[in-house]
Design an enzyme around this catalytic site. Structure first.
Site, PDB file in Angstrom:
ATOM      1  N   TYR A   1       7.607 -22.233   6.807  1.00 40.53           N
ATOM      2  CA  TYR A   1       7.667 -23.568   6.158  1.00 40.53           C
ATOM      3  C   TYR A   1       7.241 -23.533   4.700  1.00 40.53           C
ATOM      4  O   TYR A   1       6.662 -22.586   4.229  1.00 40.53           O
ATOM      5  CB  TYR A   1       6.965 -24.655   6.961  1.00 40.53           C
ATOM      6  N   GLU A   2       7.636 -24.598   4.034  1.00 36.61           N
ATOM      7  CA  GLU A   2       7.446 -24.758   2.584  1.00 36.61           C
ATOM      8  C   GLU A   2       8.098 -23.603   1.807  1.00 36.61           C
ATOM      9  O   GLU A   2       7.603 -23.157   0.773  1.00 36.61           O
ATOM     10  CB  GLU A   2       5.963 -24.986   2.266  1.00 36.61           C
TER      11      GLU A   2
END
Ligand code: CAA
Length: 386
Positions: free
Chosen positions: A362-363
């Site tokens: 994620y990110e």
């Protein structure tokens, strides 16, 4: 580079460490097993000032440096990586873009409650067809008088149900590609906005991750962050800061993996000797210590560059990819050191391994971080060579 921690750094480390040990540790395995949201602890962390760590005091922040922020997220994540990412998302993906791009009225209305921890934030960028390709946005916002009408769906939103407000990337001009994207602050409960049932995840099971749908959702035009057309820039600016947060979370998981291993090699005997006596084990511990320290230095480099006011996209991406891959690797080493016991829920290292995986995703996945690093590197070369 100064290698001395400030008094402020030590203070936040001590506060986070004690809180994590006394409050988070007792129930973390239960929250992981049953997907229990750590709501009561988030309120207590608000009272301790963990939501506005690097924001100015005039907005209710603690005005600390970014190294303090990294230390806080690392210490919380050593015990409960779910709590670490919830705090990081509110600070970096919601409060930070409002601080950087919001007008004074928006800061008074939205930033102050985020910094005090009275409100929790989230970030809506990812869509079913726009993950790594974040520019492929389809959620639309059409101006109708003094409101935008928002339609579309966002995926994998951390704090999707428990969050109070979200920075949402929308398309305001379909013909303009990423220059046609904008950023809106949308409050939870706005009619037409619906969090979907929670995702069932491999790790960070204490966080609530939801898709959110928007159906003719009327959002005040006053909630536009920055200008129309700046949505992609705002999202990527927020992600630079957020990648430092994920790097800190990953570092916490890596350090916890080493700490647990160090304890275990003093407890477990095989062939009539403690595990600490075997060179094969010592080499693993030595490599874990070395990589974790290298990861921490990369992270602090990005924090120092951020505080200097310079663009730190490359440094944040390097910290994120290195810390997350170190976390995954260190947790795998820990499970190996624990052997069969490490594969069971009797010890926390299997949770560290599950929690570590998401930090590589994620990110911005590890692959995206490498794209960002290479693009910056080639840009620097081109600049240096005219
Ligand atoms: N800060 C500000 N502006 C930036 C920027 C940054 N870090 N990076 C790029 N920009 C600007 C560029 O200057 C450029 O603007 P101009 O055209 O005016 O020069 C514009 O943005 C486009 O830049 P690129 O050409 O580099 O963009 P790209 O489309 O080639 O690549 C990408 C972008 C790096 C692949 C990007 O899409 C990306 O980072 N993708 C991953 C998305 C991501 O991280 N998603 C995670 C979602 S959050 C989450 O995980 C949920 C959660 O709740 C935890």
């Amino acid at each position: 580079m100064d290698f001395t921690y400030t008094e402020e750094n030590e203070l936040i480390r001590q506060t986070a460490r004690e809180f994590a040990k006394e409050k988070l540790a007792p129930g973390v395995a239960e929250r992981d097993k049953n997907m229990i949201y750590p709501g009561e602890y988030l309120k207590e962390l608000a009272e301790l000032g963990f939501y506005g760590i690097f924001f100015p005091e005039e907005y209710g922040g603690a005005a600390m440096d970014s190294v303090s922020y990294c230390i806080a997220i690392e210490e919380l994540s050593k015990v409960d990586a779910s709590v670490g990412v919830i705090i990081s998302v509110t600070n970096s993906l919601t409060a930070y873009p409002i601080f950087k791009f919001g007008n004074e009225e928006q800061k008074q209305k939205f930033l102050i409650p985020l910094c005090s921890g009275n409100k929790l934030g989230g970030f809506c960028l990812t869509e079913p067809g726009a993950g790594s390709d974040a520019g492929a946005q389809t959620t639309t916002a059409v101006l109708d008088g003094d409101h935008y009408i928002v339609n579309g769906a966002k995926h994998f939103v951390t704090s999707g149900k428990n969050g109070d407000m979200f920075v949402v990337t929308v398309v305001t001009d379909k013909s303009a590609g990423i220059k046609g994207t904008s950023s809106l602050i949308i409050e939870q409960g706005t009619p037409g906005m619906t969090p979907q049932p929670p995702e069932h995840k491999l790790g960070i099971r204490g966080t609530d991750t939801h898709a959110i749908t928007f159906e003719d959702c009327r959002v005040p035009a006053a909630n536009l962050l920055g200008k129309e057309g700046e949505g992609f820039k705002i999202a990527l600016t927020a992600l630079d800061s957020a990648r430092m947060g994920v790097a800190s979370q990953a570092l916490g998981i890596a350090q916890a993996s080493l700490d647990a291993s160090l304890d275990y090699v003093h407890e477990r005997q095989q062939f009539g000797k403690y595990l600490k006596s075997f060179q094969a084990i010592q080499f693993k511990l030595a490599d874990m210590e070395t990589r974790i320290n290298a990861a921490r230095l990369l992270l602090y480099q990005s924090a120092l560059k951020k505080d200097s006011g310079q663009r730190y996209s490359k440094e944040a991406a390097m910290a994120k990819v290195y810390c997350s891959e170190t976390a995954m690797w260190a947790a795998t080493q820990a499970v190996q050191i624990f052997g069969g016991y490490g594969y069971t829920t009797e010890y926390p290292v299997e949770r560290f391994m599950r929690d570590a995986k998401i930090t590589e995703i994620y990110e911005g996945t590890s692959e995206i971080q490498r794209i960002v690093i290479a693009a910056n590197l080639l840009g620097e070369w081109a600049k240096a060579h005219g």
